[in-house]
Design a protein around this motif. Structure first.
Motif, mmCIF file in Angstrom:
data_model
loop_
_atom_site.group_PDB
_atom_site.id
_atom_site.type_symbol
_atom_site.label_atom_id
_atom_site.label_comp_id
_atom_site.label_asym_id
_atom_site.label_seq_id
_atom_site.Cartn_x
_atom_site.Cartn_y
_atom_site.Cartn_z
ATOM 1 N N ASN A 258 0.843 -1.189 0.000
ATOM 2 C CA ASN A 258 0.000 0.000 0.000
ATOM 3 C C ASN A 258 0.886 1.251 0.000
ATOM 4 O O ASN A 258 0.933 2.004 0.976
ATOM 5 N N VAL A 259 1.610 1.438 -1.107
ATOM 6 C CA VAL A 259 2.500 2.596 -1.212
ATOM 7 C C VAL A 259 2.074 3.474 -2.386
ATOM 8 O O VAL A 259 1.428 3.015 -3.322
ATOM 9 N N THR A 260 2.451 4.747 -2.296
ATOM 10 C CA THR A 260 2.100 5.710 -3.334
ATOM 11 C C THR A 260 3.114 5.726 -4.451
ATOM 12 O O THR A 260 2.779 5.938 -5.618
ATOM 13 N N GLU A 271 11.429 1.000 -18.600
ATOM 14 C CA GLU A 271 10.336 0.167 -19.098
ATOM 15 C C GLU A 271 10.002 -0.963 -18.120
ATOM 16 O O GLU A 271 8.823 -1.243 -17.847
ATOM 17 N N LYS A 272 11.033 -1.597 -17.602
ATOM 18 C CA LYS A 272 10.816 -2.688 -16.653
ATOM 19 C C LYS A 272 10.248 -2.140 -15.341
ATOM 20 O O LYS A 272 9.413 -2.784 -14.689
ATOM 21 N N ALA A 273 10.700 -0.941 -14.953
ATOM 22 C CA ALA A 273 10.191 -0.324 -13.733
ATOM 23 C C ALA A 273 8.692 -0.078 -13.821
ATOM 24 O O ALA A 273 7.948 -0.335 -12.868
ATOM 25 N N ARG A 274 8.252 0.413 -14.955
ATOM 26 C CA ARG A 274 6.820 0.643 -15.149
ATOM 27 C C ARG A 274 6.051 -0.670 -15.062
ATOM 28 O O ARG A 274 4.957 -0.729 -14.493
ATOM 29 N N GLU A 275 6.638 -1.713 -15.600
ATOM 30 C CA GLU A 275 5.984 -3.024 -15.561
ATOM 31 C C GLU A 275 5.874 -3.524 -14.122
ATOM 32 O O GLU A 275 4.818 -3.994 -13.690
ATOM 33 N N PHE A 276 6.984 -3.401 -13.365
ATOM 34 C CA PHE A 276 6.982 -3.826 -11.967
ATOM 35 C C PHE A 276 5.990 -3.011 -11.136
ATOM 36 O O PHE A 276 5.305 -3.534 -10.263
ATOM 37 N N ALA A 277 5.965 -1.690 -11.391
ATOM 38 C CA ALA A 277 5.173 -0.788 -10.558
ATOM 39 C C ALA A 277 3.677 -1.022 -10.696
ATOM 40 O O ALA A 277 2.909 -0.699 -9.786
ATOM 41 N N ASN A 278 3.269 -1.541 -11.844
ATOM 42 C CA ASN A 278 1.864 -1.913 -12.038
ATOM 43 C C ASN A 278 0.918 -0.745 -11.724
ATOM 44 O O ASN A 278 -0.062 -0.892 -10.998
ATOM 45 N N GLY A 279 1.253 0.424 -12.264
ATOM 46 C CA GLY A 279 0.386 1.588 -12.111
ATOM 47 C C GLY A 279 0.752 2.531 -10.984
ATOM 48 O O GLY A 279 0.226 3.645 -10.892
ATOM 49 N N ILE A 280 1.659 2.120 -10.091
ATOM 50 C CA ILE A 280 2.108 2.993 -9.009
ATOM 51 C C ILE A 280 3.047 4.058 -9.580
ATOM 52 O O ILE A 280 3.785 3.808 -10.529
ATOM 53 N N VAL A 281 3.041 5.240 -9.006
ATOM 54 C CA VAL A 281 3.974 6.291 -9.397
ATOM 55 C C VAL A 281 5.403 5.788 -9.203
ATOM 56 O O VAL A 281 5.722 5.154 -8.188
ATOM 57 N N VAL A 282 6.269 6.035 -10.181
ATOM 58 C CA VAL A 282 7.666 5.622 -10.066
ATOM 59 C C VAL A 282 8.565 6.848 -9.886
ATOM 60 O O VAL A 282 8.252 7.946 -10.339
#
Length: 343
Positions: A258-260, A271-282
């Motif tokens: 439950n993180v922002t 690209e991989k970070a966006r995939e891992f984050a699954n919609g969370i702000v990076v």
């Protein structure tokens, strides 16, 4: 407690999932060692004098806002101050780093630990937050932070910095019951500490899991991740960013917390970070060593980084703390590149 109205809302708007004209930008360790103004203060006061004197901590926190122009301030402090809540002494030896004269290395020692409430032991942190929030006068939001329980565990048991933290790991693996109890202690203290920071004026929080990579993926899930889940499950009333250094395999686990926001190191592609984050702000992930390049190169690389992450739901930052030998004009070139970005 009332504070001045916030004028630059870009950082908090991004964490709230709002569309923004550009990404916000700040830099880990932006308050400190690369700034001549900070070094002038360092010449007069020891590290813990700087940390434990609210007026000094506030002045140092605000310096990069005035000099470099970041979109958020992060309190000048240290993750190891929380160890004082266990009534354990922490020293900082010049040229050596953190040192604990009496580390925790037995189950019996864990049982003997005396917990001092964070609101009592760390009042200087809260005073610094409140003073800084007022002195910022709404120019940018103020970030509070804490070290993750596993990262603090490493110092508690090892007694100092280490490349492997083999002593800490050996204790955890050979005495898992005592190890987990110590981790649970640190988790409870950390949660209290973060709540108190928000009461004192922090408008966002970041957790630093600096030594996640000392554990393998399975051991991380067994020992460290439950602590982070407990911390993230709390409602602090402000955004919470989780930063895990050098352990990209853990990012997919963080997307379930439950993180922002999710802090990203330079070892992971955007690209991989966006995939891992699954919609969370990076947030991330400029390699601090690139700040030693010519400003033109820094600006080009920073722009490319934003293009790859995408400018929305993204906070521009470094992949770890700024290096002490980075010229101020280079740090400013990075910040300006983000501030001038337009998609």
């Amino acid at each position: 407690m009332s504070f001045p109205e916030l004028k630059n809302t870009l950082f908090l708007d991004t964490l709230a999932g709002k569309e923004t004209p550009r990404p916000p930008v700040w830099m880990m360790r932006q308050a400190g060692r690369y700034l001549p103004e900070y070094m002038a203060i360092k010449e007069k006061y020891s590290f813990f004098e700087r940390v434990k004197t609210p007026e000094l901590a506030s002045e140092i926190t605000i310096q990069p806002i005035d000099i470099v122009g970041t979109d958020a301030a992060i309190l000048f402090s240290d993750i190891l101050v929380l160890i004082e809540c266990l009534d354990i002494e922490v020293q900082l030896k010049p040229g050596f780093g953190p040192y604990l004269p009496d580390p925790v290395r037995t189950a019996e020692r864990v049982e003997q630990i005396k917990i001092i409430p964070a609101e009592e032991q760390l009042s200087y942190v809260y005073d610094a937050l409140t003073l800084t929030r007022k002195e910022l006068d709404g120019r940018v939001p103020l970030i509070g932070f804490a070290g993750a329980p596993w990262t603090l565990f490493c110092y508690l048991v090892e007694g100092q910095g280490s490349k492997t933290f083999s002593t800490a790991k050996s204790f955890l693996f050979s005495q898992p019951k005592a190890g987990k109890k110590l981790l649970e202690m640190m988790t409870k203290i950390t949660i209290n500490y973060l709540h108190q920071q928000v009461k004192a004026g922090a408008q966002a929080l970041q957790i630093f899991e600096s030594w996640a990579a000392a554990l393998g993926p399975d051991d991380f899930k067994e020992y460290a991740l439950p602590c982070l889940k407990a911390i993230a499950a709390e409602d602090y009333g402000v955004p919470l960013i989780m930063f895990c250094k050098d352990a990209e395999w853990a990012y997919s686990e963080f997307s379930e917390l439950n993180v922002t926001g999710l802090g990203i190191g330079w070892g992971c592609t955007p690209e991989k970070a966006r995939e891992f984050a699954n919609g969370i702000v990076v947030q991330g992930n400029f390699d601090p060593s690139k700040l030693l390049c010519d400003p033109e190169v820094i600006q080009r690389e920073a722009t490319e980084m934003i293009n790859r992450f995408g400018p929305q739901h993204y906070v521009a930052n470094l992949g770890h703390g700024i290096l002490p030998n980075v010229p101020v004009e280079n740090a400013k070139a990075f910040v300006d590149a983000v501030k001038n970005y337009r998609s």
